[in-house]
Motif scaffolding. Structure first.
Motif, PDB file in Angstrom:
ATOM      1  N   THR A  83     -24.822  -3.869 -19.452  1.00  0.00           N
ATOM      2  CA  THR A  83     -25.055  -3.748 -18.042  1.00  0.00           C
ATOM      3  C   THR A  83     -26.348  -3.716 -17.947  1.00  0.00           C
ATOM      4  O   THR A  83     -27.398  -4.074 -17.911  1.00  0.00           O
ATOM      5  CB  THR A  83     -24.904  -2.599 -17.186  1.00  0.00           C
ATOM      6  OG1 THR A  83     -23.465  -2.633 -16.783  1.00  0.00           O
ATOM      7  CG2 THR A  83     -24.833  -2.872 -14.862  1.00  0.00           C
ATOM      8  N   ASP A  84     -26.839  -2.710 -19.196  1.00  0.00           N
ATOM      9  CA  ASP A  84     -28.269  -2.612 -19.496  1.00  0.00           C
ATOM     10  C   ASP A  84     -28.929  -4.141 -19.846  1.00  0.00           C
ATOM     11  O   ASP A  84     -29.951  -4.412 -19.496  1.00  0.00           O
ATOM     12  CB  ASP A  84     -28.656  -2.057 -20.559  1.00  0.00           C
ATOM     13  CG  ASP A  84     -27.646   0.007 -20.202  1.00  0.00           C
ATOM     14  OD1 ASP A  84     -27.730   0.562 -18.986  1.00  0.00           O
ATOM     15  OD2 ASP A  84     -27.485   0.427 -21.483  1.00  0.00           O
ATOM     16  N   TRP A  85     -28.655  -4.920 -20.986  1.00  0.00           N
ATOM     17  CA  TRP A  85     -28.795  -6.157 -21.558  1.00  0.00           C
ATOM     18  C   TRP A  85     -29.111  -6.962 -20.289  1.00  0.00           C
ATOM     19  O   TRP A  85     -29.778  -7.650 -20.179  1.00  0.00           O
ATOM     20  CB  TRP A  85     -27.943  -6.671 -22.054  1.00  0.00           C
ATOM     21  CG  TRP A  85     -27.833  -5.669 -24.040  1.00  0.00           C
ATOM     22  CD1 TRP A  85     -27.575  -5.586 -24.228  1.00  0.00           C
ATOM     23  CD2 TRP A  85     -29.179  -6.202 -24.791  1.00  0.00           C
ATOM     24  NE1 TRP A  85     -28.145  -4.994 -25.524  1.00  0.00           N
ATOM     25  CE2 TRP A  85     -28.358  -5.748 -25.688  1.00  0.00           C
ATOM     26  CE3 TRP A  85     -29.927  -7.133 -24.203  1.00  0.00           C
ATOM     27  CZ2 TRP A  85     -29.740  -5.705 -26.949  1.00  0.00           C
ATOM     28  CZ3 TRP A  85     -30.951  -7.321 -25.791  1.00  0.00           C
ATOM     29  CH2 TRP A  85     -31.231  -6.355 -26.861  1.00  0.00           C
ATOM     30  N   THR A  86     -27.582  -6.897 -19.286  1.00  0.00           N
ATOM     31  CA  THR A  86     -27.617  -7.998 -17.982  1.00  0.00           C
ATOM     32  C   THR A  86     -29.239  -7.893 -17.197  1.00  0.00           C
ATOM     33  O   THR A  86     -29.489  -8.820 -16.525  1.00  0.00           O
ATOM     34  CB  THR A  86     -26.430  -7.930 -17.170  1.00  0.00           C
ATOM     35  OG1 THR A  86     -25.616  -8.102 -18.244  1.00  0.00           O
ATOM     36  CG2 THR A  86     -26.644  -8.845 -16.190  1.00  0.00           C
ATOM     37  N   ARG A  87     -29.189  -6.421 -17.211  1.00  0.00           N
ATOM     38  CA  ARG A  87     -30.367  -6.007 -15.779  1.00  0.00           C
ATOM     39  C   ARG A  87     -31.952  -6.286 -16.960  1.00  0.00           C
ATOM     40  O   ARG A  87     -32.909  -6.933 -16.373  1.00  0.00           O
ATOM     41  CB  ARG A  87     -30.913  -4.523 -15.676  1.00  0.00           C
ATOM     42  CG  ARG A  87     -29.523  -4.768 -14.472  1.00  0.00           C
ATOM     43  CD  ARG A  87     -29.535  -3.100 -14.785  1.00  0.00           C
ATOM     44  NE  ARG A  87     -28.537  -2.362 -13.280  1.00  0.00           N
ATOM     45  CZ  ARG A  87     -28.189  -1.398 -13.127  1.00  0.00           C
ATOM     46  NH1 ARG A  87     -29.452  -0.145 -13.414  1.00  0.00           N
ATOM     47  NH2 ARG A  87     -27.754  -1.221 -12.238  1.00  0.00           N
ATOM     48  N   PHE A  88     -31.996  -6.568 -17.948  1.00  0.00           N
ATOM     49  CA  PHE A  88     -33.259  -6.766 -19.164  1.00  0.00           C
ATOM     50  C   PHE A  88     -33.253  -8.304 -19.270  1.00  0.00           C
ATOM     51  O   PHE A  88     -33.671  -8.572 -18.545  1.00  0.00           O
ATOM     52  CB  PHE A  88     -32.656  -6.423 -20.825  1.00  0.00           C
ATOM     53  CG  PHE A  88     -34.145  -6.964 -21.484  1.00  0.00           C
ATOM     54  CD1 PHE A  88     -34.911  -6.061 -21.602  1.00  0.00           C
ATOM     55  CD2 PHE A  88     -33.229  -7.767 -21.773  1.00  0.00           C
ATOM     56  CE1 PHE A  88     -36.692  -7.213 -22.322  1.00  0.00           C
ATOM     57  CE2 PHE A  88     -34.296  -8.520 -23.283  1.00  0.00           C
ATOM     58  CZ  PHE A  88     -35.793  -7.968 -22.898  1.00  0.00           C
ATOM     59  N   PHE A  89     -32.087  -9.486 -19.202  1.00  0.00           N
ATOM     60  CA  PHE A  89     -32.472 -10.678 -18.888  1.00  0.00           C
ATOM     61  C   PHE A  89     -32.302 -11.120 -17.907  1.00  0.00           C
ATOM     62  O   PHE A  89     -33.165 -12.163 -17.456  1.00  0.00           O
ATOM     63  CB  PHE A  89     -30.718 -11.141 -19.652  1.00  0.00           C
ATOM     64  CG  PHE A  89     -30.900 -10.704 -21.346  1.00  0.00           C
ATOM     65  CD1 PHE A  89     -32.153 -11.522 -21.864  1.00  0.00           C
ATOM     66  CD2 PHE A  89     -30.290 -10.837 -21.769  1.00  0.00           C
ATOM     67  CE1 PHE A  89     -32.241 -11.482 -23.163  1.00  0.00           C
ATOM     68  CE2 PHE A  89     -29.588 -10.524 -23.801  1.00  0.00           C
ATOM     69  CZ  PHE A  89     -31.212 -11.133 -23.907  1.00  0.00           C
ATOM     70  N   ALA A 144     -28.583 -15.345 -12.847  1.00  0.00           N
ATOM     71  CA  ALA A 144     -27.765 -14.314 -13.312  1.00  0.00           C
ATOM     72  C   ALA A 144     -27.009 -14.778 -14.177  1.00  0.00           C
ATOM     73  O   ALA A 144     -26.529 -13.771 -14.645  1.00  0.00           O
ATOM     74  CB  ALA A 144     -27.598 -14.078 -11.476  1.00  0.00           C
ATOM     75  N   GLU A 145     -25.991 -15.842 -14.003  1.00  0.00           N
ATOM     76  CA  GLU A 145     -25.025 -16.244 -14.679  1.00  0.00           C
ATOM     77  C   GLU A 145     -25.908 -16.480 -16.907  1.00  0.00           C
ATOM     78  O   GLU A 145     -25.008 -15.543 -17.523  1.00  0.00           O
ATOM     79  CB  GLU A 145     -24.354 -17.725 -14.795  1.00  0.00           C
ATOM     80  CG  GLU A 145     -23.479 -18.529 -15.499  1.00  0.00           C
ATOM     81  CD  GLU A 145     -22.089 -16.822 -16.082  1.00  0.00           C
ATOM     82  OE1 GLU A 145     -21.193 -17.259 -16.952  1.00  0.00           O
ATOM     83  OE2 GLU A 145     -22.049 -16.191 -14.992  1.00  0.00           O
ATOM     84  N   LEU A 146     -26.529 -16.677 -17.287  1.00  0.00           N
ATOM     85  CA  LEU A 146     -27.534 -17.022 -17.915  1.00  0.00           C
ATOM     86  C   LEU A 146     -28.244 -14.953 -18.325  1.00  0.00           C
ATOM     87  O   LEU A 146     -27.739 -15.166 -19.525  1.00  0.00           O
ATOM     88  CB  LEU A 146     -28.774 -17.841 -18.272  1.00  0.00           C
ATOM     89  CG  LEU A 146     -29.118 -18.146 -19.503  1.00  0.00           C
ATOM     90  CD1 LEU A 146     -28.447 -18.394 -20.490  1.00  0.00           C
ATOM     91  CD2 LEU A 146     -30.803 -18.541 -19.392  1.00  0.00           C
ATOM     92  N   ALA A 147     -28.380 -14.516 -17.381  1.00  0.00           N
ATOM     93  CA  ALA A 147     -28.418 -13.610 -17.868  1.00  0.00           C
ATOM     94  C   ALA A 147     -26.769 -12.440 -18.155  1.00  0.00           C
ATOM     95  O   ALA A 147     -27.251 -11.709 -19.481  1.00  0.00           O
ATOM     96  CB  ALA A 147     -29.142 -12.239 -16.930  1.00  0.00           C
ATOM     97  N   HIS A 148     -25.879 -12.514 -17.663  1.00  0.00           N
ATOM     98  CA  HIS A 148     -24.615 -11.754 -18.244  1.00  0.00           C
ATOM     99  C   HIS A 148     -24.291 -12.939 -19.230  1.00  0.00           C
ATOM    100  O   HIS A 148     -23.550 -11.552 -20.104  1.00  0.00           O
ATOM    101  CB  HIS A 148     -24.216 -12.432 -16.900  1.00  0.00           C
ATOM    102  CG  HIS A 148     -23.668 -11.442 -15.364  1.00  0.00           C
ATOM    103  ND1 HIS A 148     -22.718 -10.124 -15.969  1.00  0.00           N
ATOM    104  CD2 HIS A 148     -24.391 -11.423 -14.276  1.00  0.00           C
ATOM    105  CE1 HIS A 148     -23.265  -9.679 -13.973  1.00  0.00           C
ATOM    106  NE2 HIS A 148     -24.380 -10.275 -13.841  1.00  0.00           N
ATOM    107  N   ALA A 149     -24.442 -14.086 -18.997  1.00  0.00           N
ATOM    108  CA  ALA A 149     -24.096 -14.429 -21.100  1.00  0.00           C
ATOM    109  C   ALA A 149     -24.629 -13.749 -21.342  1.00  0.00           C
ATOM    110  O   ALA A 149     -24.274 -13.769 -22.974  1.00  0.00           O
ATOM    111  CB  ALA A 149     -24.133 -16.282 -20.803  1.00  0.00           C
ATOM    112  N   LEU A 150     -26.125 -13.419 -22.117  1.00  0.00           N
ATOM    113  CA  LEU A 150     -27.009 -13.605 -23.365  1.00  0.00           C
ATOM    114  C   LEU A 150     -25.864 -12.362 -23.459  1.00  0.00           C
ATOM    115  O   LEU A 150     -26.287 -10.910 -24.291  1.00  0.00           O
ATOM    116  CB  LEU A 150     -28.232 -14.114 -22.607  1.00  0.00           C
ATOM    117  CG  LEU A 150     -28.924 -15.361 -23.016  1.00  0.00           C
ATOM    118  CD1 LEU A 150     -30.387 -15.304 -22.133  1.00  0.00           C
ATOM    119  CD2 LEU A 150     -28.809 -15.971 -24.252  1.00  0.00           C
TER     120      LEU A 150
END
Length: 150
Positions: A83-89, A144-150
């Motif tokens: 979740t921290d990574w998703t928010r960062f991206f 948002a999907e790219l943020a989740h994927a990365l």
């Protein structure tokens, strides 16, 4: 891929409240599956498929600590930090074009390509494909999907 119905964006929005895994170690295949269904002309089946898959979806892990541009290495490889990574991206993608974010981060993340049975890189490929092939452009759900994927 042309999704004139908006089904892909709707499906991605539904999925972004769920985590990247289920049962603590199995990958959530839904974002990749809905992209493939739409890509192959099956947009009309997406929401029905998601309804059947919904019981497999889990909550994302709670946020722990923000990932930062200076301290990102400490969060690498920790599934509890997804979740921290998703928010960062999401922040990165709000500030810069998605191609610039991908170009900056791909080399940094590439050493972990085999993590999660390669599902993150597969999911990233699906996300990038939706962004490249879309006349709709970089819609909020696709970014948002790219943020989740990365």
């Amino acid at each position: 891929m042309t999704d004139t119905t908006g089904t892909l964006d709707e499906a991605l929005e539904r999925l972004h409240d769920s985590g990247p895994e289920r049962h603590g170690w199995l990958s959530n295949h839904a974002p990749m599956a809905v992209e493939a269904l739409v890509r192959h002309g099956q947009a009309a089946t997406v929401h029905r498929w998601l309804d059947r898959y919904a019981d497999k979806l889990e909550e994302p892990p709670p946020p722990y600590a923000p990932v930062t541009a200076d301290g990102w290495r400490e969060a690498l490889g920790d599934p509890a930090r997804s979740t921290d990574w998703t928010r960062f991206f999401a922040r990165e993608l709000a500030e810069r074009p998605w191609r610039a974010v991908l170009a900056a981060w791909w080399p940094r993340l590439l050493p972990g390509i085999a993590a999660g049975a390669t599902h993150p890189v597969i999911r990233t490929g699906h996300a990038v494909r939706t962004l490249l092939a879309s006349p709709e452009g970089a819609t909020a759900p696709r970014l948002a999907e790219l943020a989740h994927a990365l």
